[in-house]
Design a protein around this motif. Structure first.
Motif, mmCIF file in Angstrom:
data_model
loop_
_atom_site.group_PDB
_atom_site.id
_atom_site.type_symbol
_atom_site.label_atom_id
_atom_site.label_comp_id
_atom_site.label_asym_id
_atom_site.label_seq_id
_atom_site.Cartn_x
_atom_site.Cartn_y
_atom_site.Cartn_z
ATOM 1 N N GLY A 173 -86.724 41.195 23.213
ATOM 2 C CA GLY A 173 -85.907 41.655 24.314
ATOM 3 C C GLY A 173 -86.579 41.461 25.656
ATOM 4 N N GLU A 174 -87.724 42.047 25.843
ATOM 5 C CA GLU A 174 -88.484 41.908 27.073
ATOM 6 C C GLU A 174 -89.818 42.598 26.878
ATOM 7 O OE1 GLU A 174 -87.338 45.876 27.085
ATOM 8 O OE2 GLU A 174 -85.838 44.291 27.204
ATOM 9 N N ASN A 175 -90.643 42.539 27.878
ATOM 10 C CA ASN A 175 -91.929 43.218 27.843
ATOM 11 C C ASN A 175 -92.111 43.866 29.205
ATOM 12 O OD1 ASN A 175 -94.561 44.044 27.714
ATOM 13 N ND2 ASN A 175 -95.334 42.173 26.810
ATOM 14 N N ARG A 176 -91.684 45.099 29.331
ATOM 15 C CA ARG A 176 -91.663 45.762 30.633
ATOM 16 C C ARG A 176 -93.075 45.888 31.192
ATOM 17 N NH1 ARG A 176 -92.088 50.551 33.286
ATOM 18 N NH2 ARG A 176 -90.513 50.974 34.873
ATOM 19 N N GLY A 177 -93.316 45.160 32.249
ATOM 20 C CA GLY A 177 -94.623 45.214 32.877
ATOM 21 C C GLY A 177 -95.703 44.496 32.106
ATOM 22 N N SER A 178 -95.340 43.838 30.992
ATOM 23 C CA SER A 178 -96.266 43.068 30.162
ATOM 24 C C SER A 178 -97.346 43.902 29.490
ATOM 25 C CB SER A 178 -96.948 41.952 30.993
ATOM 26 O OG SER A 178 -95.976 41.094 31.532
ATOM 27 N N THR A 183 -90.720 44.756 23.330
ATOM 28 C CA THR A 183 -89.459 45.366 22.936
ATOM 29 C C THR A 183 -88.642 44.360 22.138
ATOM 30 O OG1 THR A 183 -89.452 46.747 24.911
ATOM 31 C CG2 THR A 183 -87.360 46.497 23.751
ATOM 32 N N PHE A 184 -88.090 44.823 21.019
ATOM 33 C CA PHE A 184 -87.289 43.961 20.156
ATOM 34 C C PHE A 184 -85.931 44.604 19.904
ATOM 35 C CE2 PHE A 184 -91.749 43.384 19.173
ATOM 36 C CZ PHE A 184 -91.908 42.003 19.260
ATOM 37 N N PHE A 185 -84.947 43.773 19.643
ATOM 38 C CA PHE A 185 -83.615 44.230 19.274
ATOM 39 C C PHE A 185 -83.289 43.689 17.889
ATOM 40 C CE2 PHE A 185 -83.638 44.700 23.786
ATOM 41 C CZ PHE A 185 -82.778 45.750 24.057
ATOM 42 N N ALA A 186 -82.809 44.570 17.020
ATOM 43 C CA ALA A 186 -82.405 44.169 15.673
ATOM 44 C C ALA A 186 -80.973 44.613 15.456
ATOM 45 C CB ALA A 186 -83.321 44.794 14.619
ATOM 46 N N ARG A 187 -80.136 43.646 15.170
ATOM 47 C CA ARG A 187 -78.723 43.918 14.948
ATOM 48 C C ARG A 187 -78.102 44.653 16.144
ATOM 49 N NH1 ARG A 187 -78.325 45.067 8.367
ATOM 50 N NH2 ARG A 187 -79.184 43.026 7.786
ATOM 51 N N VAL A 231 -85.678 56.943 12.980
ATOM 52 C CA VAL A 231 -85.642 55.519 13.298
ATOM 53 C C VAL A 231 -84.248 55.128 13.768
ATOM 54 C CG1 VAL A 231 -87.487 54.921 11.714
ATOM 55 C CG2 VAL A 231 -85.142 54.935 10.879
ATOM 56 N N THR A 232 -84.181 54.096 14.629
ATOM 57 C CA THR A 232 -82.892 53.566 15.036
ATOM 58 C C THR A 232 -82.353 52.664 13.931
ATOM 59 O OG1 THR A 232 -83.944 51.703 16.171
ATOM 60 C CG2 THR A 232 -83.496 53.679 17.470
ATOM 61 N N GLY A 233 -81.108 52.220 14.100
ATOM 62 C CA GLY A 233 -80.424 51.574 12.990
ATOM 63 C C GLY A 233 -80.679 50.101 12.783
ATOM 64 N N GLY A 234 -81.429 49.417 13.655
ATOM 65 C CA GLY A 234 -81.531 47.970 13.555
ATOM 66 C C GLY A 234 -82.445 47.460 12.463
ATOM 67 N N ALA A 235 -83.652 47.995 12.370
ATOM 68 C CA ALA A 235 -84.639 47.544 11.386
ATOM 69 C C ALA A 235 -85.887 48.388 11.548
ATOM 70 C CB ALA A 235 -84.985 46.063 11.579
#
Length: 832
Positions: A173-178, A183-187, A231-235
């Motif tokens: 997804g992105e890396n806020r401020g590196s 950050t990753f998004f799953a589903r 946990v969130t629902g993506g993975a």
């Protein structure tokens, strides 16, 4: 929800009824046994089969195998694997009897590990640690993907993002401020800190976890709420570290690359006594960056001890330490909500900015085997994470109409933070295999608890200023980037203590009705308590509790069930359908100012898993739908029935929907030729949100008692893809090692990664006058690798992003990070 549950139970009962009536008695026999290496360790995941029949299987992680339903007669049993000398033995199978036979292959456990250079083992037969029980993915009604050490090594992966770009359905997804963690998004769902695990225990992703020395990375896609809480629902993602061995060996390597990147690594293992073995891994990294003035300096140490009390009990003690110092970097910013090409390396942060983290983890893992059918696992984990951060924040310039300053001007307000976080995790898992009549059960019962204690500081700047602007920057004028170069003075004035408690218990049963039909069912109860925070004024010692309407801790609890049907018409094919629920936490309050209830998310998944060509090719296809019918959005009215103008007062009456498709392919069709590939599609959007509504409400003043004001409410536009999620991703990696001739040992590899269109910025709402959405185009990067193995020495080089593609990852608040340009990396290693 109840209708769906009732329909599922009725279908389950019908299947059980049919199975009970059609399953007859058998007079066939079975074969089981244990396969060991020449040094006495289990030979994991090697092929075992009966010649001239279709009866084949694979050993588990402990070297055990079992072949059932064999007609009485004489057979030849064969043990084989790519790169392993085949072993054969004649055996006679008798009716209604199990024949036990053991093998010892000629290769040692280290040689068996090195076999991976000639073949990636089928992922459908290797149980994942995240599953908490030895169930092969072929028997799970859920998508699973494992990236093994050979892939990590061949691709010379340094960061978790380097590994996960091989996993379909998980997008960067992105890396806020590196520096704050990738950050990753799953589903479609963001994977927060709670979704990353190390050896089965929750772990922080701050400081960028070290991945170059891992044994594997496991990804359990979809809902994992049955086995884990919060946990969130993506993975969920599990980092598996390397373990001790009862033979001496090791490896030293030196990695170097573009932008002054140097990374030596050492790995040594062996026995201390007959029952005690050790392993010690360490690495140091020092690197600049294609981004001007950006540097990283990292030290990682991973010691571990394995004590085998006897054949039934072993204790594994692991620890690691990561010191990671990295320059905060928010990228190139935006002007008028648009990305300006001000140069890939343009650095607009303060020159003194820093981010320093220290992470210490210790874990005790006890395994006890009561007998062949019942096992107990006890796990305790402690993690300490400290972060020391000082930086100017993300740069973005408003439009001239909104900002009276010249076009391109952005403020650089600073943020100072210092946090200490202690996390404790305890688990106990009991699993067993038994029968009730003709039904075979694989049972898992467990309980777990998490506690975290976070202390963060509050600061003032220079002369007790609560905010401080390092100096405005003109993003279109490089001469303004450096600023004054003076770091502001800082005083720590307060500390805030925030505890969190989470616990849960679950039961799961995999019921084998026949060899073809299986049912997985389970339920979890999760309880979470978030006490009020305590802020201490360091000058006076006065402590203040955070304020909420109930003046007490926030508590949440939920039951999360899971059901799955598995049909295996062939040993090499599994067809499944499943339902699982997950609950997610919500911020804000309801109209009565009580903490908002969690939302329950329903996930439906169906898929096909195939092993072809005797396990040399695996092809898995998954379809899913994730529905949230209680999405939190701003309440229309308050408790008094008047229009609500407070965005923190919410209602659970919105809806979101995520649909997707995933294709995973892994194979070793020809000896020495290994590949992984796949494709994923996801569409997550709001399907029902608040309509635009305008209210006129009284707003009397002394001068005008009849004065009024308007309140306008409106939700996010329906059908618009959520910010951060990626529509399409695809990947393909192929490595070939020459097996014969004058070029024997030569390795060539190529990788391609496709990232589809996605949105940065903010999703549009029904009430805004202009869009803050930042559409991002798709892009593809290509890597090429070449190397040579000679005896115990190997050399591997890679050119990444050969075409020098330029694109961006954008955090929702305009942290605009260019992707790395063409880069070179090489690793020289020696095994002993």
């Amino acid at each position: 929800m109840y209708k769906k549950f009732t329909l599922f139970v009725n279908l389950l009962a019908f299947v059980l009824f049919l199975a009970g009536n059609v399953q007859g008695q058998t007079k066939n026999g079975s074969i089981s046994g244990l396969i060991k290496t020449s040094d006495g360790n289990p030979a994991s995941y090697v092929s075992v089969g009966l010649k001239n029949t279709n009866k084949t299987t694979q050993t588990d992680g402990k070297g055990n195998f079992s072949i059932k339903n064999i007609a009485p007669g004489n057979y030849t049993i064969k043990v084989s694997a790519i790169g392993v000398s085949a072993q054969e033995k004649s055996i006679t199978v008798l009716a209604d009897q199990n024949i036990n036979t053991d093998f010892s292959i000629a290769e040692s456990s280290s040689q068996l590990d090195e076999v991976a250079i000639n073949g990636y083992k089928t992922p459908n037969k290797k149980p994942v640690n995240l599953g908490k029980i030895a169930i092969a993915p072929m028997d799970l009604p859920q998508s699973v993907q494992i990236i093994g050490n050979q892939v990590i090594t061949d691709q010379q992966a340094n960061r978790l993002s380097d590994v996960l770009k091989n996993v379909n359905g998980v997008a960067y997804g992105e890396n806020r401020g590196s520096v704050s963690g990738e950050t990753f998004f799953a589903r479609g769902y963001s994977l927060g800190a709670n979704n990353v695990f190390k050896n089965g225990s929750r772990a922080t992703s701050g400081g960028m976890p070290e991945t170059s020395t891992l044994e594997s990375v496991e990804v359990l896609k979809g809902s994992a709420a049955l086995l884990y809480g919060g946990v969130t629902g993506g993975a969920v993602v599990n980092l598996v570290t390397k373990k001790p061995k009862f033979e001496y060996g090791g490896e030293v390597s030196m990695r170097g690359g573009s932008y002054d990147m140097y990374k030596p690594t050492g790995d040594i293992y062996g026995p201390i006594t007959k029952n005690l073995a050790f392993r010690l891994i360490g690495t140091y990294e020092d690197a600049a960056s294609f981004r001007n003035s950006v540097n990283s300096n990292r030290v990682y140490v991973n010691p571990s001890l394995l004590y085998k009390i006897d054949e039934k009990t072993d204790i594994l003690l692991q620890g690691d330490y990561l010191k990671s110092n990295m320059t905060p970097d928010f990228g190139i910013g935006t002007v008028d909500n648009k990305i300006m090409d001000i140069g890939r390396g343009a650095f607009v942060n303060a020159p003194w900015a820093y981010n320093q983290t220290n992470t210490v983890t210790s874990q005790l893992n006890i395994n006890h085997k009561f007998n062949d059918n019942w096992k107990l696992n006890i796990l305790g984990n402690l993690q300490s994470y400290n972060r020391n951060y000082f930086s100017a924040e993300r740069p973005f310039a408003d439009t001239q109409a909104a900002n009276p300053l010249p076009y391109g001007i952005a403020a650089r307000n600073v943020t100072r933070s210092k946090t200490r976080e202690f996390t404790y995790n305890e688990q106990i898992n009991l699993n067993g295999a038994f029968k009730t009549g003709s039904l075979a059960h694989t049972l898992l019962v467990g309980a777990d608890a998490d506690q975290s204690r976070t202390t963060s500081g509050g600061f003032t700047f220079n002369n007790n200023l609560t905010t401080f602007n390092y100096g405005n920057v003109n993003l279109l004028d490089p001469t303004t980037y450096f600023g004054t170069g003076t770091e502001p003075g800082v005083n720590v004035v307060s500390e805030t203590f925030a505890p969190l408690y989470r616990m849960g218990a679950f039961v799961q049963d995999l019921v084998s009705i026949t060899e073809q039909f299986k049912v997985l069912a389970g339920v979890r109860y999760t309880f979470q308590k978030t006490p009020r925070t305590v802020t201490t004024n360091l000058a006076t010692g006065v402590q203040t509790l955070s304020v909420n309407s109930l003046d007490k801790s926030k508590t949440e609890s939920a039951f999360t069930p899971k059901f799955g049907l598995i049909y295996q018409p062939l040993k090499t094919t599994s067809i499944y359908a499943s339902y699982a629920s997950n609950f997610i936490q919500n911020t804000g309050t309801d109209i009565n100012l009580a903490p908002l209830d969690p939302s329950t998310v329903d996930q439906y998944e169906a898929g096909v898993k195939n092993d072809l060509f005797n396990g040399r090719l695996s092809v898995n296809l998954t379809y899913y739908r994730i529905a949230n019918d209680k999405f939190a959005q701003q309440a229309l009215l308050n408790a008094q029935g008047a229009p609500n103008g407070d965005a923190n007062i919410k209602e659970l009456n919105g809806k979101t929907l995520s649909d997707g498709l995933e294709l995973d392919i892994t194979g070793t069709i020809v000896k020495g030729l290994n590949f992984i590939a796949g494709y994923s599609y996801n569409f997550i959007r709001y399907t029902e949100t608040r309509d635009k509504t305008v209210y006129t409400v009284p707003a009397p003043t002394t001068a005008n008692p009849a004065a009024t004001r308007t309140i306008t409410l409106g939700g996010v536009i329906e059908g618009q893809r959520l910010v951060g999620s990626t529509k399409n991703t695809a990947n393909g990696t192929l490595f070939y090692t020459f097996q014969d001739g004058s070029v024997k040992g030569l390795k060539l590899g190529a990788s391609a990664y496709y990232t589809g269109a996605r949105n940065g910025g903010y999703n549009d709402s029904k009430i805004q006058t202009y869009s803050r959405l930042i559409p991002l185009t798709s892009f593809t990067t290509f890597d090429f690798s070449a190397g040579y193995n000679w005896k115990k020495i190997s050399l591997l080089a890679k050119v990444a992003n050969i075409t020098n593609e330029l694109n961006y990852f954008v955090h929702e608040n305009y942290s605009v990070n260019p992707i790395p340009p063409r880069q070179f990396m090489t690793t020289l290693s020696y095994k002993f």
